[in-house]
Design an enzyme around this catalytic site. Structure first.
Site, PDB file in Angstrom:
ATOM      1  N   SER A  16       0.822  -1.272   0.041  1.00 21.78           N
ATOM      2  CA  SER A  16       0.017  -0.055  -0.024  1.00 21.78           C
ATOM      3  C   SER A  16       0.727   1.094   0.001  1.00 21.78           C
ATOM      4  CB  SER A  16      -0.978   0.072   1.364  1.00 21.78           C
ATOM      5  OG  SER A  16      -1.501   1.291   1.229  1.00 21.78           O
ATOM      6  N   HIS A  43      -1.131  -1.214  -4.303  1.00 22.82           N
ATOM      7  CA  HIS A  43      -2.368  -1.014  -3.834  1.00 22.82           C
ATOM      8  C   HIS A  43      -2.609   0.512  -3.269  1.00 22.82           C
ATOM      9  CE1 HIS A  43      -5.786  -2.189  -0.902  1.00 22.82           C
ATOM     10  NE2 HIS A  43      -5.380  -1.447  -0.123  1.00 22.82           N
ATOM     11  N   ASP A  55      -4.827   3.246  -1.350  1.00 22.09           N
ATOM     12  CA  ASP A  55      -5.748   3.572  -0.422  1.00 22.09           C
ATOM     13  C   ASP A  55      -6.410   4.841  -0.803  1.00 22.09           C
ATOM     14  OD1 ASP A  55      -6.014   1.032   1.289  1.00 22.09           O
ATOM     15  OD2 ASP A  55      -4.087   1.425   1.919  1.00 22.09           O
ATOM     16  N   MET A  75      -8.999   7.550   0.369  1.00 26.75           N
ATOM     17  CA  MET A  75      -9.996   8.142   1.691  1.00 26.75           C
ATOM     18  C   MET A  75     -10.389   9.375   1.722  1.00 26.75           C
ATOM     19  SD  MET A  75      -7.425   6.434   4.616  1.00 26.75           S
ATOM     20  CE  MET A  75      -6.528   4.871   4.390  1.00 26.75           C
ATOM     21  N   HIS A  83      -8.405   0.798  -3.852  1.00 23.99           N
ATOM     22  CA  HIS A  83      -9.383   0.519  -2.584  1.00 23.99           C
ATOM     23  C   HIS A  83      -9.945   1.705  -2.381  1.00 23.99           C
ATOM     24  CE1 HIS A  83      -9.321  -0.778   1.987  1.00 23.99           C
ATOM     25  NE2 HIS A  83     -10.696  -0.747   1.310  1.00 23.99           N
ATOM     26  N   MET A 140     -12.161   3.902   0.032  1.00 25.37           N
ATOM     27  CA  MET A 140     -12.893   4.026   1.070  1.00 25.37           C
ATOM     28  C   MET A 140     -13.649   5.448   1.350  1.00 25.37           C
ATOM     29  SD  MET A 140      -9.738   2.617   3.451  1.00 25.37           S
ATOM     30  CE  MET A 140      -8.460   2.794   1.917  1.00 25.37           C
ATOM     31  N   MET A 145     -10.974  -6.361   5.663  1.00 26.81           N
ATOM     32  CA  MET A 145     -10.441  -5.437   6.480  1.00 26.81           C
ATOM     33  C   MET A 145      -9.930  -6.082   7.776  1.00 26.81           C
ATOM     34  SD  MET A 145      -9.840  -2.710   4.846  1.00 26.81           S
ATOM     35  CE  MET A 145      -8.811  -1.830   5.713  1.00 26.81           C
ATOM     36  N   GLY A 198      -8.732   3.607   7.685  1.00 30.05           N
ATOM     37  CA  GLY A 198      -8.563   5.010   7.810  1.00 30.05           C
ATOM     38  C   GLY A 198      -6.983   5.420   8.072  1.00 30.05           C
ATOM     39  N   PHE A 199      -6.374   4.282   8.511  1.00 33.63           N
ATOM     40  CA  PHE A 199      -4.788   4.525   8.923  1.00 33.63           C
ATOM     41  C   PHE A 199      -3.863   3.475   8.758  1.00 33.63           C
ATOM     42  CE2 PHE A 199      -7.603   7.394  11.060  1.00 33.63           C
ATOM     43  CZ  PHE A 199      -7.065   8.610  11.079  1.00 33.63           C
ATOM     44  N   GLY A 214      -0.562   1.131   9.905  1.00 39.61           N
ATOM     45  CA  GLY A 214       0.050   1.009  11.080  1.00 39.61           C
ATOM     46  C   GLY A 214      -0.454   0.609  12.518  1.00 39.61           C
ATOM     47  N   ASP A 223      -6.180  -6.765   4.442  1.00 41.59           N
ATOM     48  CA  ASP A 223      -5.714  -5.546   4.516  1.00 41.59           C
ATOM     49  C   ASP A 223      -5.750  -4.988   5.821  1.00 41.59           C
ATOM     50  OD1 ASP A 223      -5.043  -2.896   4.019  1.00 41.59           O
ATOM     51  OD2 ASP A 223      -6.349  -2.459   2.513  1.00 41.59           O
ATOM     52  N   GLY A 224      -4.497  -4.839   6.479  1.00 40.56           N
ATOM     53  CA  GLY A 224      -4.595  -4.013   7.537  1.00 40.56           C
ATOM     54  C   GLY A 224      -3.743  -4.979   8.655  1.00 40.56           C
ATOM     55  N   GLY A 225      -2.519  -4.373   9.158  1.00 41.65           N
ATOM     56  CA  GLY A 225      -1.683  -5.074  10.111  1.00 41.65           C
ATOM     57  C   GLY A 225      -1.179  -6.158   9.763  1.00 41.65           C
ATOM     58  N   GLY A 229       1.315  -1.983   4.174  1.00 43.57           N
ATOM     59  CA  GLY A 229       1.697  -0.649   4.065  1.00 43.57           C
ATOM     60  C   GLY A 229       2.912  -0.624   4.794  1.00 43.57           C
TER      61      GLY A 229
HETATM   62  C1  DX5 Z   1      -6.284   1.187   5.958  1.00 40.51           C
HETATM   63  C2  DX5 Z   1      -5.813   0.911   4.576  1.00 40.51           C
HETATM   64  C3  DX5 Z   1      -4.623  -0.135   4.558  1.00 40.51           C
HETATM   65  C4  DX5 Z   1      -3.223   0.162   5.250  1.00 40.51           C
HETATM   66  C5  DX5 Z   1      -2.727  -0.999   5.656  1.00 40.51           C
HETATM   67  O1  DX5 Z   1      -7.279   1.837   6.040  1.00 40.51           O
HETATM   68  O2  DX5 Z   1      -6.621   0.219   3.783  1.00 40.51           O
HETATM   69  O3  DX5 Z   1      -4.185  -0.378   3.341  1.00 40.51           O
HETATM   70  O4  DX5 Z   1      -2.570   1.292   4.423  1.00 40.51           O
HETATM   71  O5  DX5 Z   1      -1.384  -0.465   6.334  1.00 40.51           O
HETATM   72  P1  DX5 Z   1      -0.459  -1.434   7.172  1.00 40.51           P
HETATM   73  O6  DX5 Z   1      -0.251  -2.363   6.553  1.00 40.51           O
HETATM   74  O7  DX5 Z   1       0.356  -0.583   7.705  1.00 40.51           O
HETATM   75  O8  DX5 Z   1      -1.542  -1.887   8.315  1.00 40.51           O
HETATM   76 ZN    ZN Z   2      -6.528  -0.559   1.573  1.00 38.07          ZN
END
Ligand code: DX5
Ligand code: ZN
Length: 220
Positions: free
Chosen positions: A10, A35, A37, A39, A68, A70, A139, A144-145, A147, A177-179, A199
């Protein structure tokens, strides 16, 4: 379990002052998808990238642009992202109000259509469109973020969706996606995911580290 895993870094975690170079570097490091993101500060509490940035980045790679969205409403912006060079356009089931119509719009523009589920949304929310989509995005953090920490309860949702997808006679990717890091990657792959968004884990340490970061996510 899916046979081979695709890695989708991402660019949310890339250096925004050098996005073109970052896309080139992550491509060279072995990314399968890029990817993106998107928002809107309304559907999620952050504002990031619009179609103009996708268009500007398009010449930097021939890899799949995995966009993606959002954002809500989403329908008025699908055309702009398609035109900007998105290959896969993923919308949220929660963005509403007419998920099937939104997916028809994406497919009608000749793009692959994905549908995403927030952690609080059950797998059942995509059941009626399963035969129609190219990708389901689970998800594993609240969007939204970057990390944030992986939400373990999403593993069961991934297993459920993998079971449903395996009854189909067509390819539907199951993306998470996420963590995602080396440890959670292994857990989601075991649960049935075949595309991993990363990400922080992909972009940490700068360009010299990207190939090794991706290798660790693949688990070999
Ligand atoms: C969150 C995003 C993710 C995010 C993943 O809203 O959709 O793609 O950037 O970031 P990490 O891999 O740092 O959790
Ligand atoms: Zn994403």
């Amino acid at each position: 379990m899916a046979s081979s895993v695709l890695i989708a870094p991402s660019i949310l975690s890339a250096d925004f002052a050098k996005l073109g170079e970052e896309v080139c570097a992550i491509d060279a490091a072995g990314a399968d998808y890029v990817h993106v993101d998107v928002m809107d500060g309304h559907f999620v509490p952050n504002i990031t990238i619009g179609p103009g940035v996708v268009k500007a980045l398009r010449p930097y790679t021939v890899k799949t642009f995995d966009v993606h969205l959002m954002i809500a409403p989403v329908d008025p912006y699908v055309g702009a992202f398609a035109e900007a060079g998105a290959d896969i356009i993923t919308v949220h089931a929660e963005a509403g109000p007419h998920l099937h119509r939104t997916l028809q719009l994406v497919k009608g523009l000749g793009k692959k259509a994905g549908v995403s589920l927030n952690p609080g949304t059950p797998a059942e929310a995509v059941r009626e469109v399963l035969g129609f989509v190219d990708l389901i995005l689970v998800m594993s953090v609240n969007p939204g973020f970057g990390g944030q920490s992986f939400i373990e309860s999403q593993l069961e949702k991934i297993r459920t969706l993998r079971g449903w997808i395996d009854t189909l006679d067509r390819t539907v990717h199951l993306e998470v996606d996420g963590g995602i890091n080396a440890e959670t990657a292994s857990a989601v792959i075991s649960a049935g995911a075949d595309v991993l968004v990363a990400g922080t884990a992909a972009f940490t340490g700068g360009p010299d580290r990207y190939a090794e970061n991706i290798r660790q996510l693949r688990g070999y």
